[in-house]
Design a protein around this motif. Structure first.
Motif, PDB file in Angstrom:
ATOM      1  N   LEU A  18      26.578  78.357-126.943  1.00  0.00           N
ATOM      2  CA  LEU A  18      26.132  79.379-125.981  1.00  0.00           C
ATOM      3  C   LEU A  18      26.754  80.735-126.280  1.00  0.00           C
ATOM      4  N   GLN A  19      28.037  80.745-126.693  1.00  0.00           N
ATOM      5  CA  GLN A  19      28.697  82.017-126.996  1.00  0.00           C
ATOM      6  C   GLN A  19      28.033  82.704-128.179  1.00  0.00           C
ATOM      7  N   VAL A  20      27.744  81.937-129.229  1.00  0.00           N
ATOM      8  CA  VAL A  20      27.066  82.525-130.388  1.00  0.00           C
ATOM      9  C   VAL A  20      25.670  83.013-130.001  1.00  0.00           C
ATOM     10  N   LEU A  21      24.989  82.266-129.118  1.00  0.00           N
ATOM     11  CA  LEU A  21      23.656  82.655-128.658  1.00  0.00           C
ATOM     12  C   LEU A  21      23.686  84.024-127.989  1.00  0.00           C
ATOM     13  N   VAL A  22      24.558  84.197-126.984  1.00  0.00           N
ATOM     14  CA  VAL A  22      24.571  85.462-126.235  1.00  0.00           C
ATOM     15  C   VAL A  22      25.058  86.610-127.116  1.00  0.00           C
ATOM     16  N   GLY A  31      20.323  94.313-128.864  1.00  0.00           N
ATOM     17  CA  GLY A  31      21.222  95.443-128.704  1.00  0.00           C
ATOM     18  C   GLY A  31      21.509  95.747-127.246  1.00  0.00           C
ATOM     19  N   ALA A  32      21.672  94.691-126.432  1.00  0.00           N
ATOM     20  CA  ALA A  32      21.814  94.860-124.985  1.00  0.00           C
ATOM     21  C   ALA A  32      23.283  94.943-124.576  1.00  0.00           C
ATOM     22  N   ASP A  33      23.515  95.600-123.419  1.00  0.00           N
ATOM     23  CA  ASP A  33      24.873  95.702-122.876  1.00  0.00           C
ATOM     24  C   ASP A  33      25.367  94.352-122.367  1.00  0.00           C
ATOM     25  N   LEU A  34      24.468  93.583-121.751  1.00  0.00           N
ATOM     26  CA  LEU A  34      24.881  92.308-121.175  1.00  0.00           C
ATOM     27  C   LEU A  34      23.840  91.231-121.484  1.00  0.00           C
ATOM     28  N   VAL A  35      24.332  90.121-122.046  1.00  0.00           N
ATOM     29  CA  VAL A  35      23.536  88.909-122.202  1.00  0.00           C
ATOM     30  C   VAL A  35      24.361  87.777-121.598  1.00  0.00           C
ATOM     31  N   GLY A  36      23.807  87.089-120.613  1.00  0.00           N
ATOM     32  CA  GLY A  36      24.559  86.044-119.931  1.00  0.00           C
ATOM     33  C   GLY A  36      23.772  84.754-119.800  1.00  0.00           C
ATOM     34  N   PHE A  37      24.492  83.647-119.892  1.00  0.00           N
ATOM     35  CA  PHE A  37      23.895  82.328-119.653  1.00  0.00           C
ATOM     36  C   PHE A  37      24.360  81.827-118.295  1.00  0.00           C
ATOM     37  N   PHE A  38      23.402  81.379-117.474  1.00  0.00           N
ATOM     38  CA  PHE A  38      23.680  80.893-116.125  1.00  0.00           C
ATOM     39  C   PHE A  38      23.236  79.438-116.036  1.00  0.00           C
ATOM     40  N   LYS A  39      24.162  78.555-115.687  1.00  0.00           N
ATOM     41  CA  LYS A  39      23.885  77.122-115.638  1.00  0.00           C
ATOM     42  C   LYS A  39      23.527  76.698-114.218  1.00  0.00           C
ATOM     43  N   LYS A  40      22.508  75.842-114.098  1.00  0.00           N
ATOM     44  CA  LYS A  40      22.082  75.343-112.798  1.00  0.00           C
ATOM     45  C   LYS A  40      23.012  74.235-112.330  1.00  0.00           C
ATOM     46  N   GLU A  41      23.475  74.347-111.069  1.00  0.00           N
ATOM     47  CA  GLU A  41      24.331  73.330-110.487  1.00  0.00           C
ATOM     48  C   GLU A  41      23.571  72.528-109.436  1.00  0.00           C
ATOM     49  N   GLU A  42      24.250  71.556-108.814  1.00  0.00           N
ATOM     50  CA  GLU A  42      23.590  70.641-107.884  1.00  0.00           C
ATOM     51  C   GLU A  42      23.005  71.359-106.666  1.00  0.00           C
ATOM     52  N   GLY A  44      21.391  74.008-106.633  1.00  0.00           N
ATOM     53  CA  GLY A  44      20.216  74.779-107.005  1.00  0.00           C
ATOM     54  C   GLY A  44      20.502  76.204-107.409  1.00  0.00           C
ATOM     55  N   VAL A  45      21.749  76.637-107.307  1.00  0.00           N
ATOM     56  CA  VAL A  45      22.148  77.996-107.671  1.00  0.00           C
ATOM     57  C   VAL A  45      22.568  78.017-109.139  1.00  0.00           C
ATOM     58  N   PHE A  46      22.293  79.134-109.815  1.00  0.00           N
ATOM     59  CA  PHE A  46      22.657  79.308-111.219  1.00  0.00           C
ATOM     60  C   PHE A  46      23.940  80.139-111.286  1.00  0.00           C
ATOM     61  N   TYR A  47      24.971  79.559-111.888  1.00  0.00           N
ATOM     62  CA  TYR A  47      26.276  80.215-111.943  1.00  0.00           C
ATOM     63  C   TYR A  47      26.559  80.697-113.372  1.00  0.00           C
ATOM     64  N   GLY A  48      27.130  81.914-113.456  1.00  0.00           N
ATOM     65  CA  GLY A  48      27.459  82.485-114.753  1.00  0.00           C
ATOM     66  C   GLY A  48      28.444  81.624-115.517  1.00  0.00           C
ATOM     67  N   THR A  49      28.127  81.368-116.797  1.00  0.00           N
ATOM     68  CA  THR A  49      28.975  80.487-117.612  1.00  0.00           C
ATOM     69  C   THR A  49      29.511  81.195-118.848  1.00  0.00           C
ATOM     70  N   ILE A  50      28.618  81.805-119.619  1.00  0.00           N
ATOM     71  CA  ILE A  50      28.997  82.450-120.871  1.00  0.00           C
ATOM     72  C   ILE A  50      28.325  83.822-120.933  1.00  0.00           C
ATOM     73  N   GLY A  51      29.076  84.838-121.321  1.00  0.00           N
ATOM     74  CA  GLY A  51      28.513  86.175-121.467  1.00  0.00           C
ATOM     75  C   GLY A  51      29.112  86.896-122.651  1.00  0.00           C
ATOM     76  N   ASN A  52      28.506  88.012-123.027  1.00  0.00           N
ATOM     77  CA  ASN A  52      28.986  88.762-124.185  1.00  0.00           C
ATOM     78  C   ASN A  52      29.845  89.956-123.807  1.00  0.00           C
ATOM     79  N   TYR A 117      17.470  73.833-117.416  1.00  0.00           N
ATOM     80  CA  TYR A 117      18.903  73.540-117.473  1.00  0.00           C
ATOM     81  C   TYR A 117      19.722  74.791-117.140  1.00  0.00           C
ATOM     82  N   GLY A 118      19.204  75.945-117.535  1.00  0.00           N
ATOM     83  CA  GLY A 118      19.915  77.199-117.285  1.00  0.00           C
ATOM     84  C   GLY A 118      18.995  78.381-117.549  1.00  0.00           C
ATOM     85  N   LEU A 119      19.530  79.577-117.373  1.00  0.00           N
ATOM     86  CA  LEU A 119      18.770  80.807-117.569  1.00  0.00           C
ATOM     87  C   LEU A 119      19.577  81.776-118.422  1.00  0.00           C
TER      88      LEU A 119
END
Length: 594
Positions: A18-22, A31-42, A44-52, A117-119
């Motif tokens: 995920l880190q290499v992805l973002v 060339g974006a300021d922010l790329v973040g991966f948000f994982k879905k939890e039980e 139903g909310v997506f919580y920030g996990t990995i960012g650049n 699985y995530g966004l």
């Protein structure tokens, strides 16, 4: 892009992928300021996990689909969505748009097994991104490849978990069958239930059916409370009687396990006792044998947790074994008068215990079948990876330059290595059922060593380890090249894994009297003396902190023996280990002909 594709197709670490992805999306594609991966939890909310971005702590961010129409659309359609101007398209959560000054935004779903699985979200701060369709397509392609990698990791983890549970049941069954006293049986029960739940706070209460009380009997060592403190609190402040304690009454009546995620929101537990011990969540499992409740296993948690269904089923199986073994132990000690009077019931209990053993043996056979079928399941996502590579090779996103061609070639090689890992699982299954065969051929063993070293170098470079080779100029042998490379990679990866950064690894090869010798030596942590006799045992792990299935060395030993050779080792804790392989240069063909 080169690094990202290599990692996605060769690494089994979710966070690293995920880190290499973002990072790749942020720096090389969009060339974006922010790329973040948000994982879905039980919930139903997506919580920030990995960012650049170092400007924003991604783990402090979350996205609630109920408050964000843009996110709901992505989830419902399971496809990406790009808003070039957030002042025109106002579907996203406007509060976050204003706070983070988002002028344009790209959102992509990470789909695993047809579920979100995530966004992944891509945007700048205070300015529009103006992404081209080509950039969006490339971002989507990399996210799709990451989805396949995540699915592979999850399937591998589920397989490893299944094997671990089966091994735990086999060990528990063996321990229970050898326990002849009540104390031995109950101590074994707390030990194995604790392993199943990864907890040191397992307690046992025995049930007195005549007066309806549950009395404290034993609590596991190294928990949050000592046994003396536990008994004293029960003696002075906690009394468990089925007339007063709704939870234990239900256990005694229903004879079924009960899990409670929040004890203070449930009326059944004794809230005073929970507050006294600091209990937040609780799992209670009855000890039942011959239709009677002998006691209960209490597995408390001092922070809120949710007990998973597979955890409860595993603990229930362990407690079923305990109940039967406890009945036998009570008979042996002369404490179970009912068993003394009813010899037939004792024989039935023994038959039941034997059925557990047979059932576990059946599970062992199912394990081999499962591993075989799993390999075919894993081949499906490989097709998706291959498709992504073919799209790039066909030039849909433009003709590939030399570096890009090198990248796709590396992706192809990585895919072949991943297929090799699947083959390893199949090898284990074939070795187990006796259908494994070698493909012997004449080969230059130096080439096998060099290829193996090249494949293992990313691991050693990551830890700044020095990898040396020493061999005769020309070593011709008759071996299965693929299997000998598998042996070398297993040993070299273990050497790197258990050698600290800046350590050294040496692979040495030479021939003496028609015998090929290979030595792999490291300056690692060594193998503890009490564990050395077990290292070639299936599923045995010397160090539980380092993840693995415990099959590598077992398969390595059997592959060497199939070549007519032997493998041994010398190890000194704190100084390192050397593995020595000896195989005939003819690959054991003379023995096979004889």
């Amino acid at each position: 892009m080169f690094t990202m594709t290599r990692i996605i197709n060769s690494v089994f670490d979710l966070n690293e992928i995920l880190q290499v992805l973002v990072d790749a999306i942020a720096s090389e594609i969009a060339g974006a300021d922010l790329v973040g991966f948000f994982k879905k939890e039980e919930d139903g909310v997506f919580y920030g996990t990995i960012g650049n971005s170092a400007k924003v702590n991604i783990q402090e961010l979350y996205i609630d689909p109920e408050k964000d129409e843009f996110v709901r659309d992505i989830i419902r359609e399971q496809r990406l969505s790009y808003i070039p101007d957030t002042t025109v398209d106002r579907r996203p959560d406007q509060r976050k748009i204003e706070i983070m000054q988002i002028k344009s935004i790209l959102g992509l779903p990470v789909i695993v097994d047809d579920k979100v699985y995530g966004l992944v979200f891509v945007h700048d701060f205070g300015k529009k991104m103006n992404l081209t369709q080509e950039q969006i397509d490339i971002v989507e392609a990399f996210v799709n490849m990451s989805s396949v990698a995540i699915r592979n990791i999850l399937m591998f983890e589920r397989t490893q978990s299944l094997l671990s549970k089966q091994q735990l049941l086999l060990e528990a069954s063996n321990a229970m069958s050898k326990s002849l006293s009540i104390n031995d049986v109950l101590h074994a029960c707390t030990r194995y239930v604790g392993q199943a739940l990864r907890s040191n706070d397992i307690a046992i209460h025995l049930f007195n059916e005549k007066n309806g009380t549950f009395k404290p009997y034993h609590i596991a060592k190294n928990g949050n409370v000592t046994e003396d403190e536990w008994r004293e609190k029960h003696r002075t402040s906690v009394s468990i009687h089925v007339d007063d304690d709704l939870l234990f009454r239900e256990i005694a009546i229903t004879k079924k396990a009960i899990s409670i995620d929040d004890v203070f929101s449930d009326p059944r537990p004794n809230h005073q006792a929970c507050e006294l011990f600091g209990i937040k969540s609780l799992l209670i499992i009855p000890l039942v044998a011959k239709g009677k409740v002998f006691g209960a296993i209490a597995a408390p948690s001092f922070h809120k947790r949710s007990y998973q269904e597979d955890e409860i089923e595993l603990c229930q199986s362990l407690c079923d074994m305990t109940g039967t073994a406890l009945s036998n132990a009570m008979y042996a000690e002369g404490l179970d008068q009912l068993v003394k009077e009813q010899t037939a019931e004792l024989q039935q209990a023994n038959l039941k215990l034997e059925e557990y053993v047979k059932e576990l043996q059946h599970l062992d056979r199912l394990k081999s079948d499962f591993i075989s079928s799993l390999s075919h399941e894993l081949r499906t996502p490989f097709t998706a990876i291959k498709g992504a590579i073919d799209i790039l090779n066909r030039g849909i996103f433009g003709e590939l330059n030399e570096q890009q061609m090198e990248l796709t070639e590396m992706a192809d090689k990585a895919l072949e290595r991943l297929l090799g890992q699947v083959t390893e699982l199949l090898d284990f299954s074939k070795i187990e059922n006796g259908t494994f065969e070698l493909g012997l051929e004449k080969a230059n063993f130096i080439e096998i060593i060099n290829d193996s070293v090249q494949l293992i170098e990313p691991l050693t470079k990551k830890k700044n380890q020095k990898l040396f080779t020493q061999f005769d100029s020309d070593i011709e042998v008759c071996v299965d090249k693929q299997r000998m490379q598998q042996v070398l990679i297993n040993l070299l990866s273990n050497a790197s894994k258990f050698t600290p950064p800046d350590g050294e690894i040496l692979i040495k090869s030479y021939i003496e009297r028609d015998q090929l010798f290979i030595e792999i030596k490291d300056t690692g942590i060594g193998i503890p003396k009490d564990k050395q006799k077990h290292i070639f045992t299936k599923f045995y792990q010397v160090n539980n902190v380092v993840p693995g299935t415990g099959l590598g060395l077992s398969i390595t030993k059997q592959l060497v023996e199939l070549h007519g050779g032997t493998i041994r080792f010398e190890s000194e804790p704190g100084k390192g280990t050397v593995f020595i392989i000896q195989i005939p240069t003819d690959g054991g063909l003379e023995n096979e002909i004889d």
